[in-house]
Design an enzyme around this catalytic site. Structure first.
Site, PDB file in Angstrom:
ATOM      1  CB  SER A 105     -70.798   7.527  56.623  1.00  0.00           C
ATOM      2  OG  SER A 105     -70.665   6.388  56.517  1.00  0.00           O
ATOM      3  CE1 TYR A 129     -65.607   4.697  61.762  1.00  0.00           C
ATOM      4  CE2 TYR A 129     -66.537   3.841  59.557  1.00  0.00           C
ATOM      5  CZ  TYR A 129     -67.049   4.225  60.976  1.00  0.00           C
ATOM      6  OH  TYR A 129     -68.541   4.394  61.837  1.00  0.00           O
ATOM      7  CB  THR A 155     -64.393   7.649  62.839  1.00  0.00           C
ATOM      8  OG1 THR A 155     -65.756   8.932  62.298  1.00  0.00           O
ATOM      9  CG2 THR A 155     -65.467   7.244  63.674  1.00  0.00           C
ATOM     10  CE  LYS A 225     -68.937  11.468  64.448  1.00  0.00           C
ATOM     11  NZ  LYS A 225     -69.638   9.527  64.720  1.00  0.00           N
ATOM     12  CG  HIS A 249     -70.020   5.814  66.262  1.00  0.00           C
ATOM     13  ND1 HIS A 249     -69.007   5.536  66.242  1.00  0.00           N
ATOM     14  CD2 HIS A 249     -70.989   5.630  65.050  1.00  0.00           C
ATOM     15  CE1 HIS A 249     -69.180   5.260  64.679  1.00  0.00           C
ATOM     16  NE2 HIS A 249     -70.520   5.234  64.727  1.00  0.00           N
TER      17      HIS A 249
END
Ligand SMILES: Cc1cc2nc3c(=O)[nH]c(=O)nc-3n(C[C@H](O)[C@H](O)[C@H](O)COP(=O)(O)O)c2cc1C
Ligand SMILES: CCCCC(=O)C(=O)O
Length: 352
Positions: A105, A129, A155, A225, A249
């Site tokens: 992440s 992100y 994402t 994603k 999510h």
């Protein structure tokens, strides 16, 4: 050591600060989607074949050029040091030991370089992100590339952060002293504020143009994603993504989005084999993995189960969670009379 993911969750709950447990377990709004993800698997039945002499099942797959020993990846989840002092390093070691891919992440509490250093030779993907400051976004992408990550998982279900009632109630909105999102350092120790850790910005401005920018910025394959609408799946193909990752999510963004597995057939049809399709949300048992793959997923990912393993037993706990899933996938395939995950098809699944 717990024997099921359910037991791992109970053990994790006993160990974690209640606000941190709520952060990991919870979701947006009424948590309708959180519950729907698991419930949808219970509403699908498996219809086994018999007398096929299938032998021991083969469960390895190749994803974006990387061989993976089992079709269960580690979904990107934030803040692993809340669960274990070794944090993302422990998770990465367990994933590497299981021969699978960890998606690191952007909100990791261990820097991607340090995660990579903990698992030499292992395949890691990096979750991004997109930040409104594209120069900073590019700096993060370069770090992921330099650390050896093999794909960029972008994402796209978070133009704003989901509203999570448990976190609001608990006042959980930041990491405790001594923990930071280590991938958000701006890399300028000589700057006026030292090596500043930037906040992660969720921006409603992010659009397909940003996907195009990323496409030009990096040679890493891009995995999108958080795609749920088949029209977006088709658009994604026009924008040159290398894989689609169906996800709501884990019910943490928009509440009342359908269960992830129920979204799969339409997305798989829209993609028509052009790129692999991954899925996550509510996968807790071997049959869940097999159902998702029968409906067209190339592999699945698990979020909370990994956190429960980490909180309950550190690296060994995650290894055990992944091992349980591997054994259950093999066992399920054997009982279905299926020789390989590549032989799965929708005829094996019925609504119930
Ligand atoms: C505690 C937690 C943190 C998460 N952090 C991220 C993240 O940083 N980036 C991301 O793309 N998804 C994140 N997710 C979503 C997961 O990648 C995944 O979509 C979801 O957990 C799948 O559902 P499951 O937990 O039922 O397996 C997070 C999920 C959880 C539970
Ligand atoms: C700013 C960190 C975001 C983590 C995340 O995506 C989640 O909690 O679901």
């Amino acid at each position: 050591m717990p024997r099921t993911i359910r037991e791992f969750e109970a053990a994790a709950r006993d160990r974690l600060d209640p606000a941190h447990y709520d952060y990991f377990a919870g979701g947006a709004g009424e948590e309708i989607t959180v519950r729907a993800n698991e419930a949808a698997f219970a509403r699908l039945a498996l219809l086994p074949r018999v007398l096929r002499g299938a032998g021991s099942p083969r469960i390895g797959v190749t994803l974006l050029g990387s061989p993976v020993a089992m079709p269960v990846l580690v979904a990107p989840t934030a803040f692993h040091r809340l669960a274990d002092p070794e944090g993302e390093r422990a998770t990465a070691r367990a994933a590497a030991g299981a021969g699978t891919i960890m998606i690191v992440s952007m909100a990791a509490t261990v820097a991607v370089e340090d995660v990579a250093a903990a698992v030499p030779g292992a395949t890691l993907w990096f979750q991004l992100y997109v930040q409104p400051d594209m120069a900073f976004t590019e700096a993060i992408v370069r770090r992921a590339e330099a650390a050896g990550c093999a794909a960029l998982v972008v994402t796209v279900d978070s133009p704003a952060r989901g509203r999570r009632d448990r976190d609001l109630r608990n006042g959980f909105d930041d990491l405790p002293e001594g923990m930071r999102c280590e991938n958000m350092r701006d890399g300028d120790p000589g700057g006026p504020d030292g090596d500043l850790v930037r906040p992660i910005v969720m921006s409603p401005e992010i659009s397909w143009e940003h996907v195009d920018l990323l496409r030009r910025m990096t040679r890493l394959p891009i995995v999108l994603k958080g795609v749920t609408h088949p029209a977006d799946a088709r658009l994604a193909l026009d924008h040159g993504v290398s894989a689609l990752y169906v996800s709501n999510h884990g019910g943490r963004q928009l509440d009342t989005v359908p269960a992830a597995v129920d979204l799969l057939p339409e997305i798989v049809a829209a993609v028509a084999g052009a790129v692999p399709v991954l899925v996550d949300g509510g996968i807790r048992r071997g049959p869940d993995v097999v159902k998702a793959m029968a409906l067209g997923a190339s592999a699945v990912a698990v979020g909370r189960p990994v956190i429960w393993g980490l909180a309950a037993g550190g690296e060994r706990g995650v290894a055990r969670v992944l091992g349980l899933l591997r054994d259950e996938v093999e066992h399920t395939l054997t009982l279905c009379g299926v020789a390989s995950v590549h032989d799965l098809g929708p005829d094996l699944v019925r609504p119930c």
